[in-house]
Every structure is written in structure tokens, then in C-alpha cells.
Design a protein around this motif. Structure first.
Motif, short mmCIF file in Angstrom:
data_model
loop_
_atom_site.label_atom_id
_atom_site.label_comp_id
_atom_site.label_asym_id
_atom_site.label_seq_id
_atom_site.Cartn_x
_atom_site.Cartn_y
_atom_site.Cartn_z
N SER A 16 0.84 -1.19 0.00
CA SER A 16 0.00 0.00 0.00
C SER A 16 0.88 1.25 0.00
N GLN A 17 1.92 1.21 0.79
CA GLN A 17 2.87 2.33 0.80
C GLN A 17 3.58 2.45 -0.54
N ALA A 18 3.88 1.32 -1.17
CA ALA A 18 4.54 1.35 -2.48
C ALA A 18 3.64 2.01 -3.51
N PHE A 19 2.34 1.69 -3.48
CA PHE A 19 1.40 2.33 -4.40
C PHE A 19 1.35 3.84 -4.15
N LYS A 20 1.30 4.23 -2.87
CA LYS A 20 1.25 5.66 -2.55
C LYS A 20 2.47 6.39 -3.07
N TRP A 21 3.65 5.85 -2.75
CA TRP A 21 4.88 6.50 -3.19
C TRP A 21 4.97 6.53 -4.72
N GLY A 22 4.60 5.42 -5.34
CA GLY A 22 4.67 5.36 -6.81
C GLY A 22 3.77 6.39 -7.46
N ILE A 23 2.55 6.54 -6.95
CA ILE A 23 1.60 7.50 -7.53
C ILE A 23 2.08 8.93 -7.34
N VAL A 24 2.50 9.27 -6.13
CA VAL A 24 2.93 10.65 -5.85
C VAL A 24 4.16 11.00 -6.68
N LEU A 25 5.17 10.15 -6.65
CA LEU A 25 6.42 10.43 -7.37
C LEU A 25 6.18 10.57 -8.87
N ASN A 26 5.36 9.68 -9.42
CA ASN A 26 5.13 9.72 -10.87
C ASN A 26 4.25 10.89 -11.28
N LEU A 27 3.31 11.30 -10.44
CA LEU A 27 2.52 12.49 -10.76
C LEU A 27 3.40 13.73 -10.82
N VAL A 28 4.29 13.87 -9.84
CA VAL A 28 5.21 15.01 -9.84
C VAL A 28 6.11 14.95 -11.07
N PHE A 29 6.59 13.77 -11.38
CA PHE A 29 7.49 13.63 -12.52
C PHE A 29 6.77 13.90 -13.84
#
Length: 312
Positions: free
Chosen positions: A24-37
Motif C-alpha cells: 500500500s505504501q509502495a502504491f502511494k509512493w509510486g503514484i505521488v512520485l510519478n505524478l510530480v514527474f
């Protein structure tokens, strides 16, 4: 006399990743990082007039949606069964995986159209900006892929996230190389050409995922399970003379179910036999939900088609 056995014991089922906790944390980090990128790539792509950056941003945006859908489906799969949804909502993971695969190819078609337009109307590209943002993409996508590395062999949803991120990291390496070539050679056509390569890489690498999700949605036996081997295994059990009505299908991208009728004359020690069989199916084939009926003899007519098999 027939015996029905429903295997619901998931105590030993730890081959796939959990739907919450670390992933769940991996999904959160992945979504946030990729949105910013993605926001950075779009801004940089427009400023640098780079089709390669814009195409990569489009694909990364589809990855954000894929991560969000996969995460929502994995959370939905943890909900308890109801009177109407007796298997719970585990099938949502299959539907999400199929939708993600379809959206990916839809995005690829849009990006292809944009790339062809850039090839027909080339314009100067800011090489340093392209290289800088793509280099950042290597870090972002590489880190996100690393977050999903542990579960990518046990769940097609997690594997989809892992492969997408890993592919994006490799594609970003290609964009860095392309940006350098455009900067040093001045050949503007290289940028859309690299975009074509990106599309080809993503399309080819995602084909297996699309094929598997379609198969799962049609309730085909998971690719990791050899149905013929399962049938041979059932026939090898003590006292079993025939197997018929064998069905294996996915309940979710992680859970597999099996139903079968076993002809076992006498059916002595039936409960012990079924308990051991459930345990063996779980550990030998990762089949977490089994329903087996024992029969003293074949049903009337005994006509169950090509799926019947008996001990020679």
C-alpha cells in the motif's frame, strides 16, 4: 456416497504480496512520485519541444492511472464476502488489470499520432532539458520499480506495476542517449525516431501482460499452473481411479480455485484424504480454494467428454 470439501485455508498462502501494508505504501509512493514527474516532463517537453519527452510523459501518466486502479482493486479484494458476492471482491483485481492493459494501448495510440505529427513538422529540441528530465526519470522509475520487486512474481497487478516502472526506467535511459545525440549532432529527426522506439518497446513489453489479463478475465487457468500436471497429480492420489469435471480458474490475480470429481471406490478415510489433498494442492500448485467431490463409481452414462481421465 459423495463427500464435498471446500478449502478456504489461506494460512500458508504467502506467495503473493499483501494488498495493504508495505505494498500500500509502495502504491502511494509510486503514484505521488510519478505524478510530480509527469508534471515536470510535460512542462519540460513543451519548453524543449521534445516529442520523446511528451510521449514518455503520456506513458508515465498511464502508469499513474494503472497504479491507482491496481491499488483500489487490491484494497477492494480485502473486503469480506457477502451473501451476493460469495467469493468477495477478489475479481476486481482481474478487471483492473484488464482495464489497465486496455488503457495503456489506448495511450500508445494517442502518443503515436502525436509523434507522427512531430516527425512531419520537426522543430528544434532543447537537448540539455531532455537529458535532465529523462535522467530524473531513471531515478523515479527505478525507485518505483524497486518498491514492487518483491511481489512481481506472485500477482499480475504488482507485476504490471513492476514491469511498467522497469520499462520506463530503461526508456528514460534511451531518452537521455537520444537527447545527447540531438544536442551534439543537430539531427532533429532523432527525437521523434526515439519516440517511435519508445512506443515499440512499451507495446512489445506490455503484450504479455495484456494477453494474460484477457486470459484471466475469461477464467482460463493461470499460466503458472499446468492443468495436465494437476490432473496427473490427482490421479496419483491413493485409491483414485478417475478424475472428471476438473476446473481450475482464477478468483483474483493472486488466488486460484479448483473443483473436481474423483472416483475413489470405497472412499475410506475420506476426511483425512481430503485434508491432505487440500494441503498438497496449496503447496504444490498454489491453489488456495479447492472443492473436491469423492465418488464410489462413475455417474450414470459417465459421459463428461475430453476432460475425463483414468488410471490405466
Amino acid at each position: 456416497m459423495a463427500h464435498d470439501h471446500h478449502g478456504h485455508d489461506h494460512a500458508h498462502h504467502h506467495h503473493g504480496p499483501p494488498a495493504d501494508g508495505n505494498f500500500s505504501q509502495a502504491f502511494k509512493w509510486g503514484i505521488v512520485l510519478n505524478l510530480v514527474f509527469v508534471a515536470g516532463e510535460v512542462a519540460g517537453g513543451l519548453w524543449a519541444n521534445s516529442a520523446a519527452l511528451l510521449s514518455d510523459a503520456g506513458h508515465n501518466l498511464s502508469d499513474v492511472l494503472s497504479l491507482a486502479l491496481a491499488w483500489a482493486a487490491s484494497l477492494l479484494a480485502t473486503r469480506r464476502p457477502t451473501e451476493r458476492y460469495t467469493y468477495g471482491y477478489k475479481g476486481a483485481t482481474i478487471q483492473a488489470a484488464l482495464l489497465n492493459a486496455a488503457l495503456l494501448y489506448l495511450a500508445l495510440g494517442f502518443i503515436l499520432w502525436e509523434t507522427i505529427d512531430h516527425l512531419r513538422h520537426p522543430a528544434p529540441v532543447n537537448g540539455p532539458v531532455v537529458m535532465m528530465l529523462a535522467g530524473l526519470g531513471i531515478l523515479v522509475n527505478g525507485f518505483t520499480a524497486w518498491l514492487f520487486r518483491r511481489g512481481q512474481k506472485g500477482d499480475v497487478n504488482v507485476r504490471g506495476a513492476y514491469l511498467h516502472m522497469l520499462t520506463d526506467m530503461l526508456v528514460s535511459v534511451g531518452v537521455v542517449v537520444g537527447g545527447a545525440l540531438v544536442y551534439f549532432t543537430g539531427w532533429q529527426w532523432l527525437d521523434p525516431a526515439i519516440s517511435f522506439i519508445i512506443l515499440a518497446v512499451v507495446g512489445v513489453s506490455s503484450w504479455g501482460l495484456l494477453r494474460e489479463t484477457v486470459q484471466l478475465s475469461l477464467q482460463a487457468a493461470p499460466e503458472s499452473i499446468d492443468v495436465a500436471e494437476v490432473r496427473r497429480f490427482l490421479l496419483s492420489r491413493p485409491g483414485v481411479t478417475q478424475v472428471h469435471d476438473l476446473h481450475i480458474w482464477p478468483l483474483s490475480t493472486r488466488d486460484t480455485a479448483l473443483t473436481a470429481h474423483l472416483v475413489r471406490p470405497g472412499s475410506e478415510n475420506g476426511n483425512l484424504f481430503l485434508r491432505d489433498l487440500q494441503h498438497d494442492l496449496q503447496h504444490e500448485f498454489n491453489i488456495s480454494h479447492s472443492t473436491v467431490q469423492l465418488e464410489d463409481a462413475l455417474p450414470l452414462m459417465g459421459a463428461h467428454g475430453c476432460c475425463d481421465e483414468q488410471v490405466a
